[in-house]
Design an enzyme around this catalytic site. Structure first.
Site, PDB file in Angstrom:
ATOM      1  N   ASP A  13       0.918  -1.160   0.125  1.00 11.67           N
ATOM      2  CA  ASP A  13      -0.126   0.058   0.077  1.00 11.67           C
ATOM      3  C   ASP A  13       0.846   1.135   0.121  1.00 11.67           C
ATOM      4  OD1 ASP A  13      -2.316  -1.737   0.137  1.00 11.67           O
ATOM      5  OD2 ASP A  13      -1.862  -2.009   2.242  1.00 11.67           O
ATOM      6  N   HIS A  41      -4.164  -1.678  -6.081  1.00 11.38           N
ATOM      7  CA  HIS A  41      -3.458  -0.553  -6.577  1.00 11.38           C
ATOM      8  C   HIS A  41      -4.567   0.605  -6.844  1.00 11.38           C
ATOM      9  CE1 HIS A  41       0.069  -3.157  -7.228  1.00 11.38           C
ATOM     10  NE2 HIS A  41      -0.219  -3.331  -6.015  1.00 11.38           N
ATOM     11  N   ARG A 142       3.553 -29.250  -7.124  1.00 13.85           N
ATOM     12  CA  ARG A 142       3.485 -29.642  -8.496  1.00 13.85           C
ATOM     13  C   ARG A 142       2.244 -30.655  -8.926  1.00 13.85           C
ATOM     14  NH1 ARG A 142       9.336 -32.149  -7.222  1.00 13.85           N
ATOM     15  NH2 ARG A 142       7.753 -32.018  -5.222  1.00 13.85           N
TER      16      ARG A 142
HETATM   17  P1  IMO Z   1      -0.444  -4.072  -2.339  1.00 11.38           P
HETATM   18  O1  IMO Z   1       0.045  -4.671  -3.870  1.00 11.38           O
HETATM   19  C1  IMO Z   1      -0.741  -4.936   2.186  1.00 11.38           C
HETATM   20  C2  IMO Z   1      -0.385  -9.037   3.404  1.00 11.38           C
HETATM   21  C3  IMO Z   1      -1.709  -9.254   4.006  1.00 11.38           C
HETATM   22  C4  IMO Z   1      -1.236 -10.490   4.869  1.00 11.38           C
HETATM   23  C5  IMO Z   1      -0.047 -11.266   4.329  1.00 11.38           C
HETATM   24  C6  IMO Z   1      -0.420 -12.434   3.534  1.00 11.38           C
HETATM   25  O2  IMO Z   1      -2.003  -3.475  -2.367  1.00 11.38           O
HETATM   26  O3  IMO Z   1       0.494  -3.385  -1.775  1.00 11.38           O
HETATM   27  P2  IMO Z   1      -2.058 -13.115   1.618  1.00 11.38           P
HETATM   28  O4  IMO Z   1      -3.339 -12.877   1.457  1.00 11.38           O
HETATM   29  O5  IMO Z   1      -1.186 -12.587   0.510  1.00 11.38           O
HETATM   30  O6  IMO Z   1      -1.683 -14.485   1.839  1.00 11.38           O
HETATM   31  O7  IMO Z   1      -1.636 -12.149   2.808  1.00 11.38           O
HETATM   32  O8  IMO Z   1       0.276  -9.941   3.134  1.00 11.38           O
HETATM   33  N1  IMO Z   1      -0.702  -8.416   2.104  1.00 11.38           N
HETATM   34  C7  IMO Z   1      -0.854  -6.996   1.720  1.00 11.38           C
HETATM   35  N2  IMO Z   1      -0.570  -5.929   2.551  1.00 11.38           N
HETATM   36  N3  IMO Z   1      -0.984  -4.490   0.538  1.00 11.38           N
HETATM   37  C8  IMO Z   1      -0.766  -5.482  -0.279  1.00 11.38           C
HETATM   38  O9  IMO Z   1      -0.640  -5.636  -1.628  1.00 11.38           O
HETATM   39  C9  IMO Z   1      -0.696  -6.910   0.259  1.00 11.38           C
HETATM   40  N4  IMO Z   1      -0.839  -8.226  -0.088  1.00 11.38           N
HETATM   41  C10 IMO Z   1      -0.719  -9.171   0.626  1.00 11.38           C
HETATM   42  O10 IMO Z   1      -2.388  -8.216   4.501  1.00 11.38           O
HETATM   43  O11 IMO Z   1      -0.552  -9.574   5.962  1.00 11.38           O
HETATM   44 MG    MG Z   2      -2.758  -1.646  -1.860  1.00 12.02          MG
END
Ligand code: IMO
Ligand code: MG
Length: 431
Positions: A13, A41, A142
């Protein structure tokens, strides 16, 4: 020619969509290389705010948008995202190219993500519950992974699916005591329906990117998630299941690392995190709450309130090393406009030692006390600034100090949510 990887340096984020949108303006294509619809995004143009989850942010500029082989794709989410964007006037389908080697997120992956999180109680990861982890686990096992290209051969797909579903059902009932059960034939019909919609977009995307590289086209690789959520370099086990760091772009697209020219790390002027896991500069107080409200720090994907805290140079040093950062793009600078003093974490104290780079061991990060350098605030709005020199002197000082401490020059700054509220540096500042 120039190919640029744009990645998150913190816990996600950071504003990657915003930065990709700027660099996509001159790009021939924008390519996602890992993750799935756990990403959120945002690109805001006037009154329209586009939330991208699976589709590269370059779609807003109507660029060819590639979903690379390193991704895990839920076709149901993809179709919803396409419909949302098309409903708002963007042309999407003709610009989308999906790797035949990307893995499918299946309904049982979502069920298992939820079941595993519930079973972990206080030890949960706090995932987005999109099935990301279980889909990657199946890829690496796999025998359980199913790829987009498999949908081309319906009989092969059906034959692979049946034993997998039987095994998932057993896992759900016997391990997780869940009553949720899946029917292989129903999933088969559902996914064949998705294939009818997206089949025409599935292709050899590595070849497309390769041809673009050979032509010398400008290519943007859009990282999702972030460095500190990287399966190898993040705060394991509180991470996602893929390789968001820059090296992941080569693997997740299928072009060699010699074809990547530069890496831009996106860094929010403070820090946020969603989900569980260490966060040494977190502010569990009214300042953290204030930053959350100022920055609208609520998840684009899950709506969860984000944890907020000060900028952490130990995190950025790790990101500089893990990604080979050429530049930093600093976002949300305007959120700090109203603070008289801004603490900048320059190191940690861990058991009496000074530590300058984010440590790997979880127990060390949990014992880390931030060492702050107090930076004077600027108490002036920055959202009208369009060049570095227009920024208040103390804002310049803050940015210079970040560039100096990380040893990475700053190439871009955002000072508001609007597309034009950017400072793009012709001559990046390096302290
Ligand atoms: P963007 O691209 C913020 C965090 C989740 C959780 C950990 C694992 O918007 O920056 P998952 O569902 O991936 O197995 O979750 O990763 N997480 C994110 N936090 N922005 C993201 O993406 C995230 N993608 C995964 O909150 O802690
Ligand atoms: Mg985000």
């Amino acid at each position: 020619m120039s190919s640029t990887v744009i990645i998150g340096t913190q816990w996600g984020d950071e504003g990657k969509g915003r930065v990709v949108d700027v660099y996509a303006a001159n790009a021939a294509m924008v390519v996602r290389y890992q993750g799935g619809d756990n990403a959120g995004h945002t690109v805001k143009i006037g009154t329209q705010s586009y939330a991208l989850h699976l589709i590269p942010s370059g779609i807003v500029r109507q660029k060819p948008s590639i979903l690379g082989n390193g991704m895990v794709i839920n076709p149901k989410s993809l179709l919803k995202e396409i419909a949302d964007l098309e409903g708002r006037g963007l042309t999407v389908r003709p610009h989308l190219y999906i790797s035949e080697d990307a893995h499918l997120i299946m309904p049982y992956h979502l069920a298992l993500d939820g079941a595993s999180e519930r079973a972990s109680g206080n030890g949960k990861i706090g995932t987005t519950l999109k099935g990301i982890g279980p889909a990657y686990v199946d890829k690496f096992s796999r025998l359980h992974g199913l790829r987009l290209g498999d949908l081309r051969n319906a009989e092969y797909f059906r034959a692979r699916l049946r034993p997998i579903v039987a095994e998932k059902n057993a896992l759900l009932t016997q391990l997780y005591q869940s009553e949720v059960q899946f029917d292989a034939d129903a999933i088969f019909d559902e996914y064949l329906g998705y294939y009818a919609e997206i089949g025409g977009m599935i292709c050899d995307t590595a070849e497309m990117v390769w041809q673009a590289v050979k032509r010398g086209d400008e290519i943007v690789f859009e990282g999702a998630n972030a460095t500190m959520l990287d399966i190898d370099h993040g705060t394991y086990p509180y991470v996602t299941c893929s390789t968001p760091t820059a090296g992941g772009a080569a693997v997740g697209v299928g072009v060699g690392p010699t074809k990547i020219d530069r890496v831009i790390g996106v860094v929010k002027a403070y820090t946020s995190r969603v989900g569980e896991g260490p966060f040494p500069t977190e502010l569990k107080n009214e300042i953290g709450d204030h930053i959350r409200e100022l920055g609208h720090e609520y998840g684009t994907t899950t709506g969860r309130p984000r944890r907020c805290g000060w900028l952490d140079i130990c995190v950025l040093r790790k990101a500089a090393r893990a990604n080979g950062l050429d530049y930093l793009a600093v976002t949300h600078l305007d959120i700090l406009d109203g603070f008289a003093e801004i603490p900048l974490c320059v190191a940690y104290e861990i058991d009496g030692r000074r530590v300058e780079i984010f440590p790997s061991a979880l127990w060390e990060t949990e014992r880390a006390t931030p060492i702050y350098e107090m930076m004077p605030g600027w108490l002036t709005p920055t959202n009208g600034c369009r060049s570095f020199t227009e920024l208040p002197p103390n804002a310049q000082r803050y940015l210079n100090r970040v560039a100096e401490l990380t040893d990475v020059p700053i190439c871009m700054i955002t000072v508001g949510n609007e597309r034009q509220q950017n400072i793009v540096m012709e001559h990046p500042v390096s302290a």
